[in-house]
Design a protein around this motif. Structure first.
Motif, PDB file in Angstrom:
ATOM      1  N   VAL A 107       0.865  -1.171   0.000  1.00  0.00           N
ATOM      2  CA  VAL A 107       0.000   0.000   0.000  1.00  0.00           C
ATOM      3  C   VAL A 107       0.896   1.213   0.000  1.00  0.00           C
ATOM      4  O   VAL A 107       2.078   1.125   0.282  1.00  0.00           O
ATOM      5  CB  VAL A 107      -0.892  -0.089   1.267  1.00  0.00           C
ATOM      6  N   TRP A 163       2.862   3.887   1.448  1.00  0.00           N
ATOM      7  CA  TRP A 163       3.368   3.787   2.819  1.00  0.00           C
ATOM      8  C   TRP A 163       2.936   4.989   3.647  1.00  0.00           C
ATOM      9  O   TRP A 163       2.661   6.055   3.122  1.00  0.00           O
ATOM     10  CB  TRP A 163       4.891   3.661   2.809  1.00  0.00           C
ATOM     11  N   SER A 164       2.872   4.826   4.949  1.00  0.00           N
ATOM     12  CA  SER A 164       2.472   5.929   5.812  1.00  0.00           C
ATOM     13  C   SER A 164       3.506   6.088   6.906  1.00  0.00           C
ATOM     14  O   SER A 164       4.253   5.180   7.216  1.00  0.00           O
ATOM     15  CB  SER A 164       1.107   5.657   6.426  1.00  0.00           C
ATOM     16  N   ARG A 165       3.546   7.273   7.492  1.00  0.00           N
ATOM     17  CA  ARG A 165       4.540   7.557   8.524  1.00  0.00           C
ATOM     18  C   ARG A 165       4.220   6.842   9.819  1.00  0.00           C
ATOM     19  O   ARG A 165       5.032   6.803  10.711  1.00  0.00           O
ATOM     20  CB  ARG A 165       4.581   9.067   8.786  1.00  0.00           C
ATOM     21  N   LEU A 180       4.326  -0.117  -5.335  1.00  0.00           N
ATOM     22  CA  LEU A 180       3.866  -0.951  -4.233  1.00  0.00           C
ATOM     23  C   LEU A 180       5.020  -1.134  -3.248  1.00  0.00           C
ATOM     24  O   LEU A 180       5.993  -1.777  -3.591  1.00  0.00           O
ATOM     25  CB  LEU A 180       3.430  -2.324  -4.728  1.00  0.00           C
ATOM     26  N   ARG A 181       4.912  -0.587  -2.071  1.00  0.00           N
ATOM     27  CA  ARG A 181       5.994  -0.730  -1.100  1.00  0.00           C
ATOM     28  C   ARG A 181       5.446  -1.231   0.214  1.00  0.00           C
ATOM     29  O   ARG A 181       4.287  -1.023   0.525  1.00  0.00           O
ATOM     30  CB  ARG A 181       6.675   0.625  -0.877  1.00  0.00           C
ATOM     31  N   LEU A 182       6.323  -1.857   0.982  1.00  0.00           N
ATOM     32  CA  LEU A 182       5.965  -2.307   2.325  1.00  0.00           C
ATOM     33  C   LEU A 182       5.593  -1.110   3.163  1.00  0.00           C
ATOM     34  O   LEU A 182       6.189  -0.059   3.057  1.00  0.00           O
ATOM     35  CB  LEU A 182       7.189  -2.930   2.977  1.00  0.00           C
ATOM     36  N   ILE A 183       4.607  -1.298   4.051  1.00  0.00           N
ATOM     37  CA  ILE A 183       4.248  -0.209   4.955  1.00  0.00           C
ATOM     38  C   ILE A 183       5.425   0.049   5.882  1.00  0.00           C
ATOM     39  O   ILE A 183       6.034  -0.864   6.384  1.00  0.00           O
ATOM     40  CB  ILE A 183       3.035  -0.630   5.809  1.00  0.00           C
ATOM     41  N   CYS A 184       5.745   1.284   6.097  1.00  0.00           N
ATOM     42  CA  CYS A 184       6.687   1.667   7.148  1.00  0.00           C
ATOM     43  C   CYS A 184       8.033   0.968   6.975  1.00  0.00           C
ATOM     44  O   CYS A 184       8.452   0.210   7.823  1.00  0.00           O
ATOM     45  CB  CYS A 184       6.076   1.337   8.518  1.00  0.00           C
ATOM     46  N   THR A 185       8.679   1.189   5.842  1.00  0.00           N
ATOM     47  CA  THR A 185       9.998   0.569   5.647  1.00  0.00           C
ATOM     48  C   THR A 185      10.991   1.211   6.595  1.00  0.00           C
ATOM     49  O   THR A 185      10.935   2.398   6.875  1.00  0.00           O
ATOM     50  CB  THR A 185      10.499   0.795   4.220  1.00  0.00           C
ATOM     51  N   PRO A 213       3.109  12.456  13.065  1.00  0.00           N
ATOM     52  CA  PRO A 213       4.462  12.313  12.527  1.00  0.00           C
ATOM     53  C   PRO A 213       4.587  12.713  11.063  1.00  0.00           C
ATOM     54  O   PRO A 213       5.678  12.658  10.508  1.00  0.00           O
ATOM     55  CB  PRO A 213       4.729  10.809  12.671  1.00  0.00           C
ATOM     56  N   ARG A 214       3.468  13.098  10.414  1.00  0.00           N
ATOM     57  CA  ARG A 214       3.521  13.375   8.981  1.00  0.00           C
ATOM     58  C   ARG A 214       4.277  14.664   8.717  1.00  0.00           C
ATOM     59  O   ARG A 214       3.969  15.698   9.290  1.00  0.00           O
ATOM     60  CB  ARG A 214       2.109  13.490   8.423  1.00  0.00           C
ATOM     61  N   ARG A 231       6.457  12.647  -5.487  1.00  0.00           N
ATOM     62  CA  ARG A 231       5.856  11.518  -6.185  1.00  0.00           C
ATOM     63  C   ARG A 231       5.780  11.779  -7.686  1.00  0.00           C
ATOM     64  O   ARG A 231       5.851  10.862  -8.483  1.00  0.00           O
ATOM     65  CB  ARG A 231       4.428  11.274  -5.668  1.00  0.00           C
TER      66      ARG A 231
END
Lengths: 224, 349
Positions: free
Chosen positions: A14, A16-18, B1-6, B327-328, B341
């Protein structure tokens, strides 16, 4: 492009989120905290237990516990917004609601006694009902089979229905209006028509339903 | 498509799964012996007792004997136990005749599949136990497992345990199987096995100490709070027995925040607790933009209001998202792209 086959996966690829994935969504409404423990169902009890343990995300700036903040209205405002000008979008929205209220009050004062109760004056109620009336039940999706692309009738999720209703309203108001009419006026007109199940947006919804009914033969092409 | 919270940990190479061992077992044993001997020599040199010489003492002594001004901590001289220096690697999986030891070797992921088989065996075991209890007319007790302090192993930890690469799909299937095992009523039978894959999460460490009330010269109780959002920092002083006046940087909020949304955010904590006309607030804020400053003051006032309110209400505030730092932040621009992006316009030629 992530089909339902990936749904059992817990690590959903998905955006990604912080936030860490263990963070839960905040619950802002005051009433949900005043319910005593006995009234909750099994699931709600489990949810409450989980919430007591896990960290919670920060509430976004558009969300507030006051009676005036409505998630649907915020979503609609965000969709109306152009280039991040939230101030303008918010003012247009409030002007629309004011216009609806004025028109309804005019109708109310002109109506005879027996009809006064049937006229709805609350703009929020009108907005919600109009959106509900605009939501399509079934949608079409393009499926390519054997070189040809067919329009296959497909069930829609709640989110998708809401999104389509809001999008149709906004595009309708932006394109089919006279150069000099203001957006709030046109939007209030459209919302009142949709509330009474009339108007171009409802017609669009019926056209979509008819197309889906016409393409019933291809419904078996859907594999999800 | 990336892993959440790398995190950076994900990008670290999984050395254990890279291939058959580069260091033989005899070599590692010799290294361990040399290390222990060296540890005793070092203790003697420093004049301390060789028996009670810990790793911290070793680090201290090496830093003293070999002072280095190098910037990178990994480049400085270090003396660590060989198991930390040479990462654990898989031994050669086949014998001298070329025949593999494990029966699942040709699946490619032998440790993973053997783990799945084991877990499923435990599941069947638990089901058999349950059937036995039902046959004896004893109802299986359903004890709720404590969700509070435990989490499952992360994918990286699982990879380290199995010494082979685990894909995302495989990892999620394994976790699903574990959850299924835990959800059964008689899962206590296999509690020991489950504990191998769960880790403690200290919940109590999240207890935040709330400062006590202070009183100013006139005897009015007040409390302070600090908040941050994006680049804005704010401090709020909330006074008791007030009329609901809010001042920001010496200016009234009607003038400082002309937008309705910001004022709504400022009043959010007060409205949530039902204390709109009861407190006065004086805030100072700097940095960020209009919305960030409003968010920072909201967090600061929520923190300051914790003292005036019961513990239950503090918990409600936390669940409403009023006490979490957002944290954003703005995402950085990447090279080869126009923005964070947005990519450059694609030109065919």
């Amino acid at each position: 492009s992530s089909p339902a086959a990936l749904a059992p996966c817990r690590i959903m690829p998905v955006r990604w989120s912080r936030y860490n994935p263990s963070y839960l969504e905040p619950e802002v409404r005051k009433e949900s905290y005043q319910k005593p423990l006995e009234e909750l169902t099994e699931e709600e009890r489990e949810q409450a237990e989980l919430k007591a343990v896990r960290p919670i995300k920060a509430a976004p700036p558009t969300l507030s516990s006051s009676v005036f903040s409505d998630p649907m209205i915020s979503k609609f405002t965000n969709m109306m917004m152009k280039s991040g000008n939230k101030v303008l979008a918010r003012s247009l929205m409030s002007q629309t609601l004011e216009a609806i209220k004025r028109k309804q009050l005019e109708k109310y004062h002109k109506a005879p006694e027996n009809e006064k109760e049937t006229i709805e004056c609350n703009p929020y109620v009108i907005f919600h009902q109009a959106l509900k009336n605009c939501q399509p039940i079934i949608g079409l999706s393009n499926i390519t089979k054997g070189g040809k692309t067919y329009q296959v009738p497909v069930p829609l999720t709640d989110n998708r229905k809401r999104f389509l209703a809001m999008k149709w309203l906004i595009t309708e108001c932006r394109e089919n209006k006279h150069r000099r009419t203001m957006m709030p006026e046109k939007l209030s007109q459209e919302l009142l028509l949709a509330f009474n199940n009339e108007g171009p947006v409802i017609k669009k919804k019926h056209v979509l339903h008819k197309m889906a009914e016409a393409n019933r033969a291809y419904a078996h092409f859907r594999w999800w | 498509l990336r892993l959440i919270c790398t995190t950076t940990a994900v990008q670290r190479k999984n050395v254990g799964a890279s291939g058959p061992e580069k260091y033989t077992e005899a070599f590692i044993k010799k290294q361990i012996e040399e290390f222990n001997l060296g540890k005793r020599h070092l203790a003697n040199m420093m004049g301390e007792d060789p028996e009670t010489f810990t790793q911290e003492d070793i680090d201290r002594s090496i830093a003293y004997l070999f002072p280095s001004g190098l910037f990178d901590k990994q480049a400085r001289p270090m003396m660590k136990h060989p198991t930390e220096v040479f990462p654990e690697q898989r031994k050669i999986q086949w014998g001298e005749d070329g025949r593999p030891f494990h029966f699942l070797f040709y699946t490619g992921k032998q440790s993973y599949y053997s783990l799945m088989h084991e877990t499923y065996e435990k599941l069947l075991n638990v089901q058999k136990h349950q059937d036995q209890l039902i046959a004896q007319d004893l109802s299986p007790q359903k004890e709720k497992r404590n969700l509070a302090g435990s989490r499952w192993l992360t994918k990286i930890e699982l990879e380290e345990m199995l010494l082979e690469k685990v894909s995302d799909n495989d990892y999620s299937r394994f976790i699903q199987l574990l959850e299924k095992l835990v959800a059964l009523p008689c899962a206590e039978v296999e509690e020991q096995y489950i504990q191998k894959f769960s880790k403690e999460v200290p919940v109590q460490s999240q207890k935040v100490v709330i400062e006590p009330l202070q009183h100013d010269e006139r005897g009015v109780a007040f409390s302070t709070g600090e908040g941050k959002r994006k680049t804005a920092t704010a401090t709020a002083v909330v006074y008791d027995n007030g009329t609901g006046k809010i001042t920001v940087n010496g200016i009234d909020i009607l003038h400082y925040f002309p937008v309705l949304q910001d004022r709504e955010q400022l009043l959010f904590p007060f409205q949530f607790l039902g204390r709109i006309g009861k407190h006065d607030m004086v805030c100072t804020v700097s940095g960020g933009g209009r919305s960030a400053q409003a968010g920072a003051i909201r967090l600061a006032s929520a923190k300051a209001l914790r003292i005036f309110v019961t513990e239950k209400e503090v918990e409600f505030m936390r669940q409403a998202g009023l006490l979490t730092v957002d944290p954003r932040v703005k995402e950085r621009k990447k090279p080869g792209q126009e923005g964070p992006r947005r990519k450059f316009t694609w030109k065919k030629r």
